[in-house]
Design an enzyme around this catalytic site. Structure first.
Site, PDB file in Angstrom:
ATOM      1  N   ASP A 138      -9.582   6.379   9.061  1.00 40.28           N
ATOM      2  CA  ASP A 138     -10.503   5.316   8.665  1.00 40.28           C
ATOM      3  C   ASP A 138     -10.551   4.208   9.708  1.00 40.28           C
ATOM      4  OD1 ASP A 138     -12.278   4.195   6.594  1.00 40.28           O
ATOM      5  OD2 ASP A 138     -10.748   2.635   6.384  1.00 40.28           O
ATOM      6  N   ARG A 195      -3.987   1.143  11.332  1.00 36.91           N
ATOM      7  CA  ARG A 195      -4.648   0.563  12.495  1.00 36.91           C
ATOM      8  C   ARG A 195      -4.920   1.680  13.495  1.00 36.91           C
ATOM      9  NH1 ARG A 195      -5.560  -2.987   9.638  1.00 36.91           N
ATOM     10  NH2 ARG A 195      -5.117  -5.237   9.837  1.00 36.91           N
ATOM     11  N   CYS A 242       1.566   1.221   8.091  1.00 36.95           N
ATOM     12  CA  CYS A 242       2.423   0.280   8.813  1.00 36.95           C
ATOM     13  C   CYS A 242       1.562  -0.657   9.651  1.00 36.95           C
ATOM     14  CB  CYS A 242       3.392   1.052   9.705  1.00 36.95           C
ATOM     15  SG  CYS A 242       2.573   2.241  10.801  1.00 36.95           S
ATOM     16  N   PRO A 243       2.079  -1.825   9.990  1.00 36.60           N
ATOM     17  CA  PRO A 243       1.327  -2.740  10.851  1.00 36.60           C
ATOM     18  C   PRO A 243       1.311  -2.249  12.289  1.00 36.60           C
ATOM     19  CG  PRO A 243       3.497  -3.626  10.416  1.00 36.60           C
ATOM     20  CD  PRO A 243       3.378  -2.385   9.574  1.00 36.60           C
ATOM     21  N   HIS A 298     -14.095   2.642   8.637  1.00 36.74           N
ATOM     22  CA  HIS A 298     -13.254   1.518   8.201  1.00 36.74           C
ATOM     23  C   HIS A 298     -13.688   1.011   6.819  1.00 36.74           C
ATOM     24  CE1 HIS A 298     -10.383  -1.619  10.070  1.00 36.74           C
ATOM     25  NE2 HIS A 298     -10.270  -1.662   8.760  1.00 36.74           N
ATOM     26  N   GLU A 311     -13.686  -0.306  17.486  1.00 33.99           N
ATOM     27  CA  GLU A 311     -14.573  -0.393  16.314  1.00 33.99           C
ATOM     28  C   GLU A 311     -15.635  -1.456  16.559  1.00 33.99           C
ATOM     29  OE1 GLU A 311     -11.237   0.911  12.973  1.00 33.99           O
ATOM     30  OE2 GLU A 311     -11.835  -1.190  13.129  1.00 33.99           O
ATOM     31  N   ILE A 345       0.839  -1.206   0.000  1.00 35.26           N
ATOM     32  CA  ILE A 345       0.000   0.000   0.000  1.00 35.26           C
ATOM     33  C   ILE A 345       0.868   1.248   0.000  1.00 35.26           C
ATOM     34  CG2 ILE A 345      -1.736   1.315   1.266  1.00 35.26           C
ATOM     35  CD1 ILE A 345      -2.838  -1.354   2.309  1.00 35.26           C
TER      36      ILE A 345
END
Length: 316
Positions: free
Chosen positions: A259, A235, A206-207, A283, A264, A159
């Site tokens: 987002d 995230r 990034c994770p 999201h 959530e 991405i």
């Protein structure tokens, strides 16, 4: 082969994705959503579980002795107890790189929203302001060009690379910040602090790890330009939401587009709910119809590969 699909409603909206591919894999029982207390019973004696966000804990694994395979409608797998699955010899496979184009597209929807002011000008027109204008072109709100702006990208996976490519096509200056220096990167590579200081737009891809949790915090935000825009489609927990809300309220940065949130669905007391110049989408960056169909195709191919004895996209 019995298959339990535990949260199909997180993938298909109103039946816009067919269940046929899932049913072709075996005897599939498909549940729209599954509560934690329902999980073990719904898995029952199934050999295969497919899920998105349902928690598959060590206790669930112990209670489902026939379970041999867990497939994820997602890239992240923090909802699965990988250690317990590995101890039982259960294969766990995720779905990677299905949403690259969709997420990159949404990033630029945010960027164009900020600089082109389409929503704002439409509101002015609907309010009758153009009709009262003394000139043919009515532009009381500032508009900006993307060309020449600095786009700093945190994370350089699929991405991040796609966002960089699109930014380059717009004539933007690209700065990459990533944990591991990429080989043959055509863009400037910098540490996170330099990337933040240079950014007109700072976007995160990034994770979530121990290192990146709360990476977006007061210290980092104070390094940014007052005119800068922050984007988070990664995230929710990489942001300290209270710090980000305060930065928006005090004018430390110009705007934020997010987002993802720590909780959530969004809670009514999230600090960002009433923060000024904060655009929140629920999201949706990954949720284009084509993207979700691609996701289902990947998940089904993962199962077929496992059935052939040659699993792909394993995470354990």
């Amino acid at each position: 082969m019995k298959i339990a699909v535990l949260d199909w409603a997180t993938v298909s909206s109103g039946g816009d994705i067919s269940e046929d591919a899932l049913r072709a894999l075996g005897n599939a029982e498909i549940f729209p959503l599954t509560k934690p207390e329902e999980t073990a019973e719904r898995i029952g004696n199934a050999e295969v579980v497919l899920c998105n966000k349902v928690l598959i804990t060590s206790n669930i694994i112990k209670r489902c002795p026939n379970l041999k395979y867990i497939g994820l409608f997602a890239t992240g797998f923090n909802n699965i107890n990988i250690e317990a699955a590995s101890e039982r010899g259960i294969t766990v496979c995720n779905a990677g790189q299905y949403s690259t184009d969709a997420v990159a597209q949404q990033v630029f929807a945010y960027i164009l929203d900020h600089y082109s002011r389409i929503r704002d000008y439409d509101s002015l027109v609907r309010a009758g302001e153009w009709e009262q204008s003394s000139t043919f072109s009515y532009f009381p709100l500032p508009i900006g060009e993307l060309s020449g702006k600095t786009l700093s990208i945190v994370g350089y996976g699929s991405i991040g690379r796609r966002v960089a490519e699109i930014g380059c096509a717009f004539g933007m200056n690209i700065v990459i910040s990533t944990r591991t220096a990429p080989n043959n990167c055509p863009y400037e590579v910098a540490d996170i602090h330099t990337a933040a200081r240079k950014a007109d737009i700072l976007t995160f891809h990034c994770p979530l790890t121990e290192r990146t949790e709360n990476m977006i915090n007061k210290s980092l935000l104070c390094e940014m330009k007052k005119t800068a825009v922050l984007i988070n489609t990664a995230r929710g927990s990489i942001a300290d939401e209270s710090d980000l809300a305060e930065a928006l309220k005090s004018g430390i940065i110009s705007a934020a587009y997010v987002d993802v949130l720590k909780q959530e669905p969004m809670s009514s007391d999230t600090p960002l709910k009433n923060a000024p110049n904060c655009i929140i989408t629920p999201h949706t960056a990954w949720a284009a119809l084509e993207t979700r169909q691609r996701l289902v195709n990947i998940v089904c191919e993962n199962v077929r590969a496992w059935q052939r004895g040659t699993p792909i996209n394993k995470v354990n």
